[in-house]
Design a protein around this motif. Structure first.
Motif, PDB file in Angstrom:
ATOM      1  N   PHE A 451       0.686  -1.117  -0.064  1.00  0.00           N
ATOM      2  CA  PHE A 451       0.233  -0.012  -0.060  1.00  0.00           C
ATOM      3  C   PHE A 451       0.698   1.169  -0.033  1.00  0.00           C
ATOM      4  N   GLY A 452       0.677   2.216  -1.022  1.00  0.00           N
ATOM      5  CA  GLY A 452       1.260   3.308  -0.875  1.00  0.00           C
ATOM      6  C   GLY A 452       0.542   4.710  -0.432  1.00  0.00           C
ATOM      7  N   TYR A 453      -0.735   4.464  -0.119  1.00  0.00           N
ATOM      8  CA  TYR A 453      -1.679   5.607   0.447  1.00  0.00           C
ATOM      9  C   TYR A 453      -2.581   5.290   1.451  1.00  0.00           C
ATOM     10  N   GLY A 454      -3.074   6.031   1.758  1.00  0.00           N
ATOM     11  CA  GLY A 454      -4.264   5.774   2.790  1.00  0.00           C
ATOM     12  C   GLY A 454      -3.860   5.270   4.350  1.00  0.00           C
ATOM     13  N   PRO A 455      -4.853   4.878   5.225  1.00  0.00           N
ATOM     14  CA  PRO A 455      -4.340   4.460   6.468  1.00  0.00           C
ATOM     15  C   PRO A 455      -3.795   3.257   6.447  1.00  0.00           C
ATOM     16  N   GLU A 456      -3.675   2.271   5.314  1.00  0.00           N
ATOM     17  CA  GLU A 456      -2.901   1.261   5.201  1.00  0.00           C
ATOM     18  C   GLU A 456      -1.677   1.383   5.159  1.00  0.00           C
ATOM     19  N   LEU A 457      -0.961   2.496   4.670  1.00  0.00           N
ATOM     20  CA  LEU A 457       0.369   2.904   4.502  1.00  0.00           C
ATOM     21  C   LEU A 457       0.928   2.971   5.746  1.00  0.00           C
ATOM     22  N   LEU A 458       0.225   3.371   6.854  1.00  0.00           N
ATOM     23  CA  LEU A 458       0.774   3.254   8.360  1.00  0.00           C
ATOM     24  C   LEU A 458       1.282   1.762   8.729  1.00  0.00           C
ATOM     25  N   ASP A 459       0.427   0.926   8.344  1.00  0.00           N
ATOM     26  CA  ASP A 459       0.708  -0.422   8.497  1.00  0.00           C
ATOM     27  C   ASP A 459       1.669  -0.977   7.891  1.00  0.00           C
ATOM     28  N   GLU A 460       2.330  -0.431   6.769  1.00  0.00           N
ATOM     29  CA  GLU A 460       3.324  -0.786   5.893  1.00  0.00           C
ATOM     30  C   GLU A 460       4.616  -0.421   6.593  1.00  0.00           C
ATOM     31  N   LEU A 461       4.503   0.712   7.195  1.00  0.00           N
ATOM     32  CA  LEU A 461       5.650   1.348   7.909  1.00  0.00           C
ATOM     33  C   LEU A 461       6.155   1.119   9.284  1.00  0.00           C
ATOM     34  N   THR A 462       5.064   0.150   9.620  1.00  0.00           N
ATOM     35  CA  THR A 462       5.421  -0.504  11.208  1.00  0.00           C
ATOM     36  C   THR A 462       5.576  -1.967  11.099  1.00  0.00           C
ATOM     37  N   ALA A 463       5.899  -2.402  12.293  1.00  0.00           N
ATOM     38  CA  ALA A 463       6.143  -3.981  12.292  1.00  0.00           C
ATOM     39  C   ALA A 463       5.323  -4.323  13.631  1.00  0.00           C
ATOM     40  N   THR A 464       4.535  -5.211  13.497  1.00  0.00           N
ATOM     41  CA  THR A 464       3.825  -5.783  14.603  1.00  0.00           C
ATOM     42  C   THR A 464       4.481  -6.871  15.513  1.00  0.00           C
ATOM     43  N   LYS A 465       4.536  -6.576  16.705  1.00  0.00           N
ATOM     44  CA  LYS A 465       5.088  -7.298  17.725  1.00  0.00           C
ATOM     45  C   LYS A 465       4.204  -8.068  18.705  1.00  0.00           C
ATOM     46  N   ALA A 466       4.235  -9.131  18.912  1.00  0.00           N
ATOM     47  CA  ALA A 466       3.424  -9.987  19.726  1.00  0.00           C
ATOM     48  C   ALA A 466       4.062 -10.028  21.241  1.00  0.00           C
ATOM     49  N   VAL A 467       3.315  -9.733  22.018  1.00  0.00           N
ATOM     50  CA  VAL A 467       4.009  -9.682  23.439  1.00  0.00           C
ATOM     51  C   VAL A 467       2.918 -10.298  24.562  1.00  0.00           C
ATOM     52  N   HIS A 468       3.642 -11.430  25.332  1.00  0.00           N
ATOM     53  CA  HIS A 468       2.818 -12.094  26.232  1.00  0.00           C
ATOM     54  C   HIS A 468       3.518 -11.816  27.703  1.00  0.00           C
ATOM     55  N   ILE A 469       2.604 -11.405  28.666  1.00  0.00           N
ATOM     56  CA  ILE A 469       3.169 -10.925  29.904  1.00  0.00           C
ATOM     57  C   ILE A 469       2.572 -12.003  30.968  1.00  0.00           C
ATOM     58  N   GLY A 470       3.304 -12.713  31.477  1.00  0.00           N
ATOM     59  CA  GLY A 470       2.686 -13.796  32.394  1.00  0.00           C
ATOM     60  C   GLY A 470       3.344 -13.325  34.001  1.00  0.00           C
ATOM     61  N   ALA A 471       2.353 -13.965  34.941  1.00  0.00           N
ATOM     62  CA  ALA A 471       2.877 -13.658  36.335  1.00  0.00           C
ATOM     63  C   ALA A 471       4.249 -14.568  36.705  1.00  0.00           C
ATOM     64  N   PRO A 472       4.967 -13.930  37.367  1.00  0.00           N
ATOM     65  CA  PRO A 472       6.429 -14.630  37.871  1.00  0.00           C
ATOM     66  C   PRO A 472       6.009 -16.116  38.385  1.00  0.00           C
TER      67      PRO A 472
END
Length: 479
Positions: A451-472
């Motif tokens: 995607f070169g335009y629109g809101p989807e361009l913001l997704d192209e320029l970021t990388a999604t990270k999955a985060v899991h936070i559990g209790a110790p």
């Protein structure tokens, strides 16, 4: 004459020891801008500065980044006339069109300033004692390499999206419009921390050197050949390639539409900005039942267009960007004529200075002609007469490009077939230009990727990270 400077690591006037390049006015050949040519060392220094500034800019709040874009948009709007004038000087674009490009760029910056802070990730339904998130983060350094045909609007889109998502940017405008890129970069830099934006100028070798650096994204709008070279460089470096490249956009004229209205649409699509738009109409398929009336009206519409200097408010078509490009356009026309096309209007190089070329209408065109296979990028309307809508759709689909297409029809069933079957990123029904704000599409084939335009361009320029936070774990097992 505009004297262009580079910006490297917050320092204006840095580098440029590989020589100077001069841009000539396509109206009369007089010098209008001079820019330094970046060295390999300049390119490396700009990327190093961007890498150094990246962590701080990524930590800056989205609201603060958006505020910087808003201030820059206001500053650009305040000098819109100057930015229009420099485009007219460097590429011959009529002033009204050039100002429209600046206004589009300002609107895009403001759009991304609004969208950036409200973008977020999402939470996931996991274990009751844990937190699971998907979070977008800046990719890092974005190399932005932009074209000459609409330098402010295109640059604002890529620069705005990259900056508001927290990336640092190394910006390389076209060597044909360095002053437009320079003035735009100055206005942006005034509202950004040092090092967040760098500007490099020079020819294709500078762009190639930048694409080969250790950057995270290369965002390019331009030719297919350059896009393929960038894709190869990204494959070697691991950078993401975001490409909007050439097109050979078809126009289908169905047998149930008013041929005079269709001709007006075709003329607008083929001749706007002297045919120097990514989504210009490049090839036309008209059903035989309306072909004679359509061709007659198209010739009349083209005849009525006034060609002249972009500074003249009466001019509808300015010159082509330079004589080298005019030679390319005329060469395709001559090749078509040699292969049997008939010249219904234009097709000759005018006497006198500059890079002017008349609106040209070609009849009796065939699939084998370059004007029907490749991107001409000039004020040329090649027309093929077909026997049915099925034939038109089949021929329009037979292309290595996949940017956009237009269909003029009064049949809803044909309209539905067309948008479903045409292998392109954008399909326009009954309008060669237009569409709702924020629209975005992915080009196909030789026309690019992502995607070169629109809101989807913001997704192209970021990388999604999955985060899991559990209790110790262990005794206690709690925070």
């Amino acid at each position: 004459m505009y004297q262009v400077q580079q910006l490297i690591g917050g320092v204006w006037g840095a580098g440029g020891d590989a020589g100077r390049l001069t841009v000539l006015d396509p109206v009369d050949g007089t010098p209008v801008s001079e820019a330094p040519v970046a060295t390999e060392a300049d390119v490396g220094a700009a990327v190093k500065a961007a890498r150094s500034a990246a962590p701080r800019w990524a930590r800056t709040s989205p609201a603060e980044r958006a505020a910087a874009l808003r201030r820059a948009a206001d500053a650009i709007e305040a000098v819109a006339d100057q930015l229009a004038e420099v485009q007219t000087a460097e590429l011959g674009r009529p002033l009204a069109l050039a100002r429209g490009g600046v206004e589009a760029g300002v609107s895009t910056l403001r759009q991304y300033a609004e969208l950036g802070p409200v973008r977020g990730g999402r939470s996931l339904a996991g274990d009751a004692g844990a937190i699971d998130l998907m979070v977008p983060q800046p990719r890092g350094i974005v190399a932005v390499i932009t074209p000459w045909n609409d330098p402010v609007a295109v640059s604002c889109g890529l620069l705005g999206a990259a900056l508001v998502t927290g990336n640092t940017v190394v910006y390389k405008p076209s060597e044909r419009t360095p002053a437009a890129g320079f003035l735009l970069a100055r206005l942006l830099d005034e509202h950004l921390p040092s090092g967040v934006l760098s500007l490099l100028t020079g020819d294709a070798r500078v762009g190639a050197a930048l694409a080969g650096q250790e950057v995270d994204v290369v965002a390019h709008v331009g030719s297919t050949a350059t896009g393929r070279s960038i894709a190869a460089a990204c494959a070697r470096s691991g950078a993401k390639a975001l490409l909007e490249n050439g097109g050979s956009d078809p126009l289908i004229v169905d047998g149930d539409v008013d041929p005079r209205w269709a001709a007006e649409q075709a003329a607008m699509g083929a001749f706007a900005n002297s045919g120097q738009l990514c989504v210009s109409v490049e090839r036309i398929y008209v059903l035989r039942s309306v072909a004679n009336r359509f061709l007659g009206a198209l010739v009349q519409s083209a005849k009525a267009m006034r060609v002249g200097p972009g500074r003249d408010p009466r001019s509808e078509l300015g010159p082509l960007v330079d004589r080298r490009h005019r030679d390319h356009v005329h060469g395709q026309v001559q090749a078509a004529v040699a292969d049997g096309a008939s010249v219904l209007l234009g097709g000759t190089v005018p006497d006198g200075p500059g890079a002017f070329y008349p609106p040209t209408v070609l009849g009796e065109c065939t699939d084998q002609m370059l004007v029907m296979r490749e991107e001409t990028f000039g004020p040329v309307a090649p027309v093929m007469v077909v026997e049915s809508f099925d034939e038109a759709l089949s021929r329009a689909s037979n292309s290595p490009y996949g940017l956009a297409a237009t269909v003029l029809t009064a049949s809803m069933s044909n309209a539905q077939r067309a948008w479903r079957e045409l292998p392109v990123g954008t399909v326009k029904i009954n309008a060669v230009f237009g569409g709702a704000p924020g629209g975005a599409a992915e080009p196909r084939g030789g026309s690019g990727q992502g995607f070169g335009y629109g809101p989807e361009l913001l997704d192209e320029l970021t990388a999604t990270k999955a985060v899991h936070i559990g209790a110790p774990g262990g005794e206690g097992g709690r925070w």
